[in-house]
Design an enzyme around this catalytic site. Structure first.
Site, PDB file in Angstrom:
ATOM      1  N   THR A  77      -1.444   4.852   9.390  1.00 43.55           N
ATOM      2  CA  THR A  77      -1.935   3.821  10.302  1.00 43.55           C
ATOM      3  C   THR A  77      -3.338   4.108  10.819  1.00 43.55           C
ATOM      4  OG1 THR A  77      -0.973   4.936  12.224  1.00 43.55           O
ATOM      5  CG2 THR A  77       0.421   3.325  11.083  1.00 43.55           C
ATOM      6  N   ARG A 113       1.016  11.756  10.642  1.00 43.49           N
ATOM      7  CA  ARG A 113       0.251  12.626  11.542  1.00 43.49           C
ATOM      8  C   ARG A 113      -0.204  13.851  10.768  1.00 43.49           C
ATOM      9  NH1 ARG A 113       1.140  10.119  16.152  1.00 43.49           N
ATOM     10  NH2 ARG A 113       3.196   9.498  16.866  1.00 43.49           N
ATOM     11  N   ASN A 121       0.725   5.587 -10.447  1.00 41.79           N
ATOM     12  CA  ASN A 121       1.994   5.588 -11.155  1.00 41.79           C
ATOM     13  C   ASN A 121       2.676   4.224 -11.022  1.00 41.79           C
ATOM     14  OD1 ASN A 121       4.214   6.629 -12.596  1.00 41.79           O
ATOM     15  ND2 ASN A 121       3.978   8.622 -11.621  1.00 41.79           N
ATOM     16  N   GLY A 125       4.699   9.457  -3.508  1.00 42.17           N
ATOM     17  CA  GLY A 125       5.446   8.238  -3.782  1.00 42.17           C
ATOM     18  C   GLY A 125       5.933   7.539  -2.526  1.00 42.17           C
ATOM     19  N   HIS A 164      -3.138  -9.739   9.599  1.00 40.77           N
ATOM     20  CA  HIS A 164      -2.865 -10.996  10.288  1.00 40.77           C
ATOM     21  C   HIS A 164      -3.192 -10.849  11.767  1.00 40.77           C
ATOM     22  CE1 HIS A 164      -0.831 -12.709   6.796  1.00 40.77           C
ATOM     23  NE2 HIS A 164      -0.403 -11.482   6.582  1.00 40.77           N
TER      24      HIS A 164
END
Length: 187
Positions: free
Chosen positions: A168, A183, A88, A145, A118
């Site tokens: 993550t 989670r 979207n 979203g 990085h």
């Protein structure tokens, strides 16, 4: 001791430390910016016209895949989207390395898929070198979203990522993840 004779672009594509200021890499970025100007001006065009434009720039584009402009990416040539994939408005893909999105995956507005990374060491970071870690998103995934997918993450088939989640870690197939950090939500 062996010397590394690879170009900076070859290092980038391999996920190794590279210099983003390299002229070849800067030329690729400039070409993508030109493509993005055209692509993002195509909102009033047809889905078929936008699909043809994606095929011009992406590594691979499946039948029926579509991305609503505005859209932003680094290079495009490291992105593979499967059949029926939908992104979207306002999605960002930082594709310094491979980013794959499996068939029938639906991605909500404002999602960020960030393969660029990085160094963690301040001294190494100060050198200006960077690297990437590939992102793989399976088939039939739904990403709400505003979600953010961080470097190196794999999302399994049929997973669901809640809106606004920051992913993550890898997401198992069929799992629902929510939150920051995301989670697994148990029923």
């Amino acid at each position: 001791m062996t010397s590394d004779t690879r170009t900076q672009k070859q290092k980038m594509l391999a996920g190794d430390l590279y210099d983003a200021g390299d002229p070849e890499i800067q030329a690729d970025l400039a070409a993508t910016r030109e493509w993005l100007v055209r692509y993002n001006a195509s909102l009033g065009g047809t889905s078929a016209e936008r699909h043809r434009m994606l095929v011009e720039r992406f590594a691979s584009v499946g039948k029926g895949a579509g991305i609503r402009p505005p859209f932003h990416c680094d290079y495009g040539f490291n992105i593979t989207v499967g059949e029926g994939v939908f992104l979207n408005f306002n999605c960002v893909i930082l594709d310094v390395v491979e980013v794959t999105i499996g068939d029938k995956t639906q991605i909500g507005p404002g999602v960020q898929i960030l393969a660029a990374d990085h160094p963690r060491s301040p001294q190494e970071r100060a050198s200006g070198l960077e690297f990437g870690r590939p992102i793989h998103i399976g088939r039939n995934v739904w990403i709400g979203g505003g979600a953010i997918i961080l470097p190196g993450v794999t999302v399994g088939d049929d997973a669901l990522i809640g809106a606004g989640s920051v992913v993550t870690r890898d997401v198992p197939a069929g799992a629902t993840v929510v939150g920051n950090p995301a989670r697994v939500r148990t029923p």
